[in-house]
Design a protein around this motif. Structure first.
Motif, PDB file in Angstrom:
ATOM      1  N   CYS A   1      25.894  10.562  13.516  1.00  0.00           N
ATOM      2  CA  CYS A   1      25.034  10.662  12.339  1.00  0.00           C
ATOM      3  C   CYS A   1      23.705  11.313  12.704  1.00  0.00           C
ATOM      4  O   CYS A   1      23.372  11.464  13.876  1.00  0.00           O
ATOM      5  N   VAL A   2      22.971  11.670  11.676  1.00  0.00           N
ATOM      6  CA  VAL A   2      21.606  12.155  11.849  1.00  0.00           C
ATOM      7  C   VAL A   2      20.675  11.036  11.404  1.00  0.00           C
ATOM      8  O   VAL A   2      20.821  10.501  10.294  1.00  0.00           O
ATOM      9  N   LEU A   3      19.761  10.681  12.275  1.00  0.00           N
ATOM     10  CA  LEU A   3      18.740   9.675  11.993  1.00  0.00           C
ATOM     11  C   LEU A   3      17.438  10.405  11.695  1.00  0.00           C
ATOM     12  O   LEU A   3      16.993  11.235  12.492  1.00  0.00           O
ATOM     13  N   VAL A   4      16.843  10.108  10.544  1.00  0.00           N
ATOM     14  CA  VAL A   4      15.548  10.680  10.174  1.00  0.00           C
ATOM     15  C   VAL A   4      14.551   9.537  10.056  1.00  0.00           C
ATOM     16  O   VAL A   4      14.799   8.562   9.349  1.00  0.00           O
ATOM     17  N   HIS A   5      13.438   9.669  10.754  1.00  0.00           N
ATOM     18  CA  HIS A   5      12.354   8.682  10.680  1.00  0.00           C
ATOM     19  C   HIS A   5      11.203   9.349   9.941  1.00  0.00           C
ATOM     20  O   HIS A   5      10.792  10.452  10.301  1.00  0.00           O
TER      21      HIS A   5
ATOM     22  N   GLN B   1       0.848  -1.187   0.000  1.00  0.00           N
ATOM     23  CA  GLN B   1       0.000   0.000   0.000  1.00  0.00           C
ATOM     24  C   GLN B   1       0.887   1.241   0.000  1.00  0.00           C
ATOM     25  O   GLN B   1       2.087   1.163   0.252  1.00  0.00           O
ATOM     26  N   GLU B   2       0.278   2.374  -0.261  1.00  0.00           N
ATOM     27  CA  GLU B   2       1.016   3.636  -0.231  1.00  0.00           C
ATOM     28  C   GLU B   2       1.102   4.130   1.209  1.00  0.00           C
ATOM     29  O   GLU B   2       0.636   5.211   1.559  1.00  0.00           O
ATOM     30  N   SER B   3       1.680   3.297   2.041  1.00  0.00           N
ATOM     31  CA  SER B   3       1.872   3.548   3.470  1.00  0.00           C
ATOM     32  C   SER B   3       3.299   3.114   3.769  1.00  0.00           C
ATOM     33  O   SER B   3       3.571   1.923   3.917  1.00  0.00           O
ATOM     34  N   VAL B   4       4.214   4.073   3.791  1.00  0.00           N
ATOM     35  CA  VAL B   4       5.636   3.756   3.780  1.00  0.00           C
ATOM     36  C   VAL B   4       6.355   4.423   4.956  1.00  0.00           C
ATOM     37  O   VAL B   4       6.225   5.630   5.173  1.00  0.00           O
ATOM     38  N   TRP B   5       7.099   3.612   5.676  1.00  0.00           N
ATOM     39  CA  TRP B   5       7.906   4.057   6.804  1.00  0.00           C
ATOM     40  C   TRP B   5       9.370   3.943   6.418  1.00  0.00           C
ATOM     41  O   TRP B   5       9.739   3.064   5.634  1.00  0.00           O
ATOM     42  N   SER B   6      10.220   4.794   6.988  1.00  0.00           N
ATOM     43  CA  SER B   6      11.650   4.660   6.708  1.00  0.00           C
ATOM     44  C   SER B   6      12.494   5.214   7.836  1.00  0.00           C
ATOM     45  O   SER B   6      12.052   6.060   8.629  1.00  0.00           O
ATOM     46  N   PHE B   7      13.728   4.715   7.880  1.00  0.00           N
ATOM     47  CA  PHE B   7      14.808   5.290   8.655  1.00  0.00           C
ATOM     48  C   PHE B   7      15.887   5.667   7.661  1.00  0.00           C
ATOM     49  O   PHE B   7      16.314   4.834   6.856  1.00  0.00           O
ATOM     50  N   GLU B   8      16.313   6.922   7.703  1.00  0.00           N
ATOM     51  CA  GLU B   8      17.361   7.411   6.815  1.00  0.00           C
ATOM     52  C   GLU B   8      18.500   7.946   7.673  1.00  0.00           C
ATOM     53  O   GLU B   8      18.252   8.520   8.744  1.00  0.00           O
ATOM     54  N   LEU B   9      19.719   7.757   7.201  1.00  0.00           N
ATOM     55  CA  LEU B   9      20.902   8.142   7.969  1.00  0.00           C
ATOM     56  C   LEU B   9      21.863   8.934   7.106  1.00  0.00           C
ATOM     57  O   LEU B   9      22.020   8.651   5.924  1.00  0.00           O
ATOM     58  N   ARG B  10      22.492   9.917   7.728  1.00  0.00           N
ATOM     59  CA  ARG B  10      23.572  10.638   7.065  1.00  0.00           C
ATOM     60  C   ARG B  10      24.635  10.960   8.107  1.00  0.00           C
ATOM     61  O   ARG B  10      24.326  11.271   9.266  1.00  0.00           O
ATOM     62  N   ALA B  11      25.877  10.855   7.681  1.00  0.00           N
ATOM     63  CA  ALA B  11      26.987  11.127   8.581  1.00  0.00           C
ATOM     64  C   ALA B  11      26.928  12.573   9.045  1.00  0.00           C
ATOM     65  O   ALA B  11      26.525  13.476   8.310  1.00  0.00           O
ATOM     66  N   ALA B  12      27.332  12.795  10.292  1.00  0.00           N
ATOM     67  CA  ALA B  12      27.388  14.136  10.874  1.00  0.00           C
ATOM     68  C   ALA B  12      28.510  14.142  11.894  1.00  0.00           C
ATOM     69  O   ALA B  12      29.050  13.087  12.243  1.00  0.00           O
ATOM     70  N   ASP B  13      28.860  15.318  12.393  1.00  0.00           N
ATOM     71  CA  ASP B  13      29.918  15.418  13.391  1.00  0.00           C
ATOM     72  C   ASP B  13      29.644  14.478  14.560  1.00  0.00           C
ATOM     73  O   ASP B  13      28.537  14.454  15.092  1.00  0.00           O
ATOM     74  N   ASP B  14      30.650  13.705  14.902  1.00  0.00           N
ATOM     75  CA  ASP B  14      30.566  12.802  16.058  1.00  0.00           C
ATOM     76  C   ASP B  14      29.401  11.820  15.972  1.00  0.00           C
ATOM     77  O   ASP B  14      28.773  11.502  16.971  1.00  0.00           O
TER      78      ASP B  14
END
Length: 194
Positions: A138-142, A123-136
């Motif tokens: 990473c940044v986690l985006v949900h 279905q068009e019901s989508v969850w995600s965890f995205e990561l990008r490196a950052a100082d010390d």
């Protein structure tokens, strides 16, 4: 499947009785800085059976097909929702299960899954965890994104007039926003205490 592909799919589909969708029903996200590498955080969040350690509703579950955390794998989540959540709306309460299919998996970068309907279709019901490196660390985006209404949303809103439906969508967006914000903070705590 990328966010752009999902959004394009939503634009091409009709939203049941509501006509074509120009914008998603839900599109919410939260982020947190985590003092760990993207690979370490990915190893944690892609282990969906551990979701009970951080999710507001998912209490755990198991992989039921495919290689865990890879595209095409299916996870059956066990969930619990208390009685007081958007108490006026006819939402599922107590215990229930969902099936989700991994639609994107890039270690150290992103894991994305789509909720399946009773027939096993994404279905068009989508969850995600995205990561990008950052100082010390990473940044986690949900993120959570819903284009066309799912079976569940269609059932909840079926008898609602337009004003009541809009009130539900507004209240549910607020609930999702709070849940996702809580989830990223819990993941930060779980990862950083190790």
């Amino acid at each position: 499947m990328t966010d752009t592909e999902l959004e394009n799919t939503a634009s091409e589909n009709a939203a049941s009785d509501d006509g074509p969708l120009d914008t998603p029903l839900f599109q919410v996200s939260a982020e947190a800085h985590v003092a760990a590498s993207p690979d370490d955080v990915y190893a944690t969040v892609s282990d969906l059976p551990r979701s009970g350690e951080w999710s507001v509703e998912c209490t755990g579950g198991q992989w039921i097909s495919g290689t865990p955390a890879t595209v095409g794998a299916v996870f059956r989540g066990e969930n619990h929702r208390p009685e007081n959540v958007v108490a006026w709306a006819p939402v599922v309460r107590g215990e229930w299960t969902t099936e989700s299919e991994i639609v994107e998996a890039q270690p150290g970068r992103v894991i994305r899954w789509a909720i399946r309907d009773r027939a096993g279709r994404r279905q068009e019901s989508v969850w995600s965890f995205e990561l990008r490196a950052a100082d010390d660390g990473c940044v986690l985006v949900h993120r959570f994104w819903m284009g066309a209404p799912t079976e569940g949303i269609q059932g909840i809103t079926a008898g609602m007039d337009p004003a009541r439906r809009q009130a539900f969508l507004s209240d549910w967006t607020a609930k999702l926003t709070a849940d996702i914000a809580a989830t990223v903070q819990r993941i930060k705590h779980v990862v950083e205490k190790n």
